[in-house]
Design an enzyme around this catalytic site. Structure first.
Site, PDB file in Angstrom:
ATOM      1  N   GLU A  98      -4.154   9.221  -0.665  1.00  0.00           N
ATOM      2  CA  GLU A  98      -3.544   9.918   0.471  1.00  0.00           C
ATOM      3  C   GLU A  98      -2.475  10.905   0.015  1.00  0.00           C
ATOM      4  OE1 GLU A  98      -2.336   6.675   3.100  1.00  0.00           O
ATOM      5  OE2 GLU A  98      -4.299   6.798   4.051  1.00  0.00           O
ATOM      6  N   LYS A 146      -6.522   4.402  15.079  1.00  0.00           N
ATOM      7  CA  LYS A 146      -7.452   5.118  14.199  1.00  0.00           C
ATOM      8  C   LYS A 146      -8.781   5.254  14.929  1.00  0.00           C
ATOM      9  CE  LYS A 146      -5.761   3.429   9.684  1.00  0.00           C
ATOM     10  NZ  LYS A 146      -5.858   2.283   8.733  1.00  0.00           N
ATOM     11  N   ASP A 158       3.863   0.217   4.671  1.00  0.00           N
ATOM     12  CA  ASP A 158       2.555  -0.347   5.027  1.00  0.00           C
ATOM     13  C   ASP A 158       2.259  -1.407   3.976  1.00  0.00           C
ATOM     14  OD1 ASP A 158       0.048  -1.069   5.764  1.00  0.00           O
ATOM     15  OD2 ASP A 158      -0.855   0.935   5.627  1.00  0.00           O
ATOM     16  N   ARG A 168      -7.218   8.396   7.850  1.00  0.00           N
ATOM     17  CA  ARG A 168      -7.711   7.391   6.910  1.00  0.00           C
ATOM     18  C   ARG A 168      -7.474   7.869   5.485  1.00  0.00           C
ATOM     19  NH1 ARG A 168     -10.356   3.050   9.518  1.00  0.00           N
ATOM     20  NH2 ARG A 168      -9.563   2.077   7.599  1.00  0.00           N
ATOM     21  N   SER A 169      -7.684   6.965   4.542  1.00  0.00           N
ATOM     22  CA  SER A 169      -7.498   7.378   3.143  1.00  0.00           C
ATOM     23  C   SER A 169      -8.592   8.356   2.704  1.00  0.00           C
ATOM     24  CB  SER A 169      -7.438   6.158   2.237  1.00  0.00           C
ATOM     25  OG  SER A 169      -8.479   5.265   2.526  1.00  0.00           O
ATOM     26  N   GLN A 183       0.804  -1.225   0.000  1.00  0.00           N
ATOM     27  CA  GLN A 183       0.000   0.000   0.000  1.00  0.00           C
ATOM     28  C   GLN A 183       0.839   1.278   0.000  1.00  0.00           C
ATOM     29  OE1 GLN A 183      -3.904  -0.144   1.987  1.00  0.00           O
ATOM     30  NE2 GLN A 183      -3.102   1.476   3.249  1.00  0.00           N
ATOM     31  N   GLU A 226       4.281  -2.181   8.712  1.00  0.00           N
ATOM     32  CA  GLU A 226       2.873  -2.260   9.138  1.00  0.00           C
ATOM     33  C   GLU A 226       2.157  -3.369   8.372  1.00  0.00           C
ATOM     34  OE1 GLU A 226       1.006   1.585   8.891  1.00  0.00           O
ATOM     35  OE2 GLU A 226      -0.987   0.741   8.599  1.00  0.00           O
ATOM     36  N   LYS A 280       0.543   9.512  11.413  1.00  0.00           N
ATOM     37  CA  LYS A 280       0.519   9.120   9.996  1.00  0.00           C
ATOM     38  C   LYS A 280      -0.725   9.747   9.370  1.00  0.00           C
ATOM     39  CE  LYS A 280       0.055   4.878   7.342  1.00  0.00           C
ATOM     40  NZ  LYS A 280      -0.513   3.534   7.468  1.00  0.00           N
ATOM     41  N   ASP A 291      -2.165  -2.651  12.167  1.00  0.00           N
ATOM     42  CA  ASP A 291      -3.305  -1.790  11.817  1.00  0.00           C
ATOM     43  C   ASP A 291      -4.545  -2.688  11.685  1.00  0.00           C
ATOM     44  OD1 ASP A 291      -5.179  -0.104  10.663  1.00  0.00           O
ATOM     45  OD2 ASP A 291      -4.122   0.156   8.779  1.00  0.00           O
TER      46      ASP A 291
HETATM   47  P1  PGA Z   1      -7.224   3.143   4.948  1.00  0.00           P
HETATM   48  O1  PGA Z   1      -5.660   3.095   4.797  1.00  0.00           O
HETATM   49  O2  PGA Z   1      -7.605   4.403   5.590  1.00  0.00           O
HETATM   50  O3  PGA Z   1      -7.723   3.004   3.516  1.00  0.00           O
HETATM   51  O4  PGA Z   1      -7.593   1.937   5.762  1.00  0.00           O
HETATM   52  C1  PGA Z   1      -4.765   3.571   5.778  1.00  0.00           C
HETATM   53  C2  PGA Z   1      -3.881   2.470   6.309  1.00  0.00           C
HETATM   54  O5  PGA Z   1      -4.014   1.310   5.908  1.00  0.00           O
HETATM   55  O6  PGA Z   1      -3.056   2.721   7.176  1.00  0.00           O
HETATM   56 ZN    ZN Z   2      -2.456   0.371   7.252  1.00  0.00          ZN
END
Ligand code: PGA
Ligand code: ZN
Length: 422
Positions: free
Chosen positions: A208, A340, A245, A369-370, A165, A288, A391, A315
């Site tokens: 992001e 989160k 990640d 978050r994304s 990712q 991660e 982050k 995560d």
């Molecule tokens: P997400 O990605 O907000 O799409 O879950 C962020 C992450 O995986 O850290």
């Molecule tokens: Zn993540």
């Protein structure tokens, strides 16, 4: 000070999708609004994000992604329980727990509960004449977090231009938050220029704000970012290290880790070896979700052979859940947790997870978050909670810079120290 009104409404996030906003009004006529973010690579064990898919209303608006039910839950179920009460985060979260005792917040929707909980924290801070960061750290220096920042994006955030990712950087050699941020901006700019020179930039700026440059292998992507760190005159591993990640749940299919771009497939045991070699060969200081969210054995096996300096960060593994964190502590699955708030659904419960992690010697990374909004409360939470790392994605996009700019504001206007988690 008393709560006079609680009003929810639907707004848009940075992907143009609906999300929940809640506004709490107080007796002094002040209004405190919070908007909740939304993930794309969501963990199966996250609290429930309530969307309207399947209802008649949903067919009409936003292809089933509308959040009218969550908004209605605030306006009709939570608001009547709060109006007239003294504003206090503690009271608000307790009221929400009474209405919906489930830890997944499946009764009200975690997007509904978090919006009210956050607005409540902001409102209580205001009633005490404090910023949100100061509300959680009333005295002494505020601890500004080390930024973990996205340079390259792949996976679910960038059309899978890269199997994993994100390739991120941690500027742990910087002396201040503002110096750290300036290094990162330079590294990202150089990555964009060099990507273009190599004909690699697809002009894709990921969800992001990272660069969606295609790479066949993870090693190649890491080496590219290392060359950009060096290109700016900084020492990889000394001034700036890599953080990955892997978000491996996304490519864990039929019991195999399937790297589609690299055209490789690994069993769990083989993938533990793969990750072990990767962190040996590259200046990686944090990794991660190297293993899937329920592949607990691989986490434990890797943790027992991982270099001690490596931050092994859960995560999707933990989803900011108290019970999953406790299992991870007991099984020594990891040594750090991503925090989160919308995976959890309440501010006070999220803080409890963070404090439990610190109590067990885990590092914590407060994360956006994304799908984000222009809100900056995350910067205050990371600082006030002494998380030591944050982050937020990349340095592009106002929903990202809102958090960086808030941290710059705290650095300029408050007594602060800069965290040194590495
Ligand atoms: P997400 O990605 O907000 O799409 O879950 C962020 C992450 O995986 O850290
Ligand atoms: Zn993540």
């Amino acid at each position: 000070m008393k709560i006079t009104r609680v009003q929810a409404f639907q707004v848009l996030d940075s992907r143009g999708r609906p999300t929940v906003a809640a506004a709490i009004s107080l007796a002094d006529a002040s209004v405190h609004t919070a908007r909740v973010p939304s993930g794309a690579s969501t963990g199966a064990h996250e609290a429930l994000e309530l969307r309207d898919a399947g209802t008649a209303l949903a067919e009409k608006f936003y292809g089933g992604k509308s959040v009218f039910a969550a908004v209605a839950n605030i306006n009709t179920k939570i608001a009547p329980a709060l109006v007239g009460k003294e504003v206090a985060l503690h009271t608000i979260d307790n009221q929400i727990r009474e209405i919906d005792p489930s830890t997944s917040r499946k009764g009200l929707g975690a997007n509904a509960t978090l919006a009210v909980s956050l607005a409540g924290a902001k409102a209580e801070a205001h009633s005490k004449n404090q910023s949100l960061a100061r509300f959680f750290t009333p005295t002494g220096n505020l601890l500004l977090p080390m930024p973990m920042v996205n340079i390259l994006s792949g996976g679910a955030h960038a059309n899978r231009t890269l199997d994993i990712q994100d390739v991120l950087v941690l500027p742990h050699g910087a002396k201040s938050f503002s110096e750290a941020l300036s290094w990162i901006v330079a590294i990202r700019e150089l990555a964009a220029v060099r990507g273009k020179e190599r004909g690699l930039v697809t002009h894709l700026v990921a969800d992001e704000g990272g660069l969606g440059i295609p790479f066949d292998s993870i090693e190649e992507a890491c080496s590219f970012v290392v060359s950009c760190i060096e290109g700016f005159g900084l020492k990889p591993g000394v001034d700036v290290s890599l953080a990955l990640d892997i978000a491996s749940t996304q490519f864990f299919e039929n019991g195999q880790y399937q790297l589609h771009n690299a055209k490789q497939s690994y069993t769990s045991a083989e993938f533990v070896d793969f990750i072990t070699n990767l962190v040996k060969n590259q200046p990686i200081i944090s990794i991660e979700d190297p293993f899937a969210e329920d592949d607990w054995d691989s986490w434990k096996n890797f943790a027992s052979v991982a270099p001690p300096h490596l931050q092994l960060l859960g995560d999707d593994l933990f989803t900011t859940s108290q019970s999953r964190l406790e299992r991870g502590i007991a099984e020594k699955s990891a040594n750090a947790i991503l925090i989160k708030p919308n995976q959890n659904g309440l501010v006070s419960d999220t803080l409890r997870v963070l404090e439990s992690a610190h109590g067990a010697g885990f590092k914590t990374v407060v994360s956006a978050r994304s799908g984000e909004t222009e809100d900056s409360w995350l910067a205050d939470l990371a600082t006030g909670w002494k998380a030591q790392q944050i982050k937020v994605g990349s340095t592009h996009g106002s929903e990202r810079t809102a958090k960086w700019n808030r941290l710059l504001e705290l650095e300029a206007t408050e007594e602060t120290s800069f965290a040194q988690p590495f």
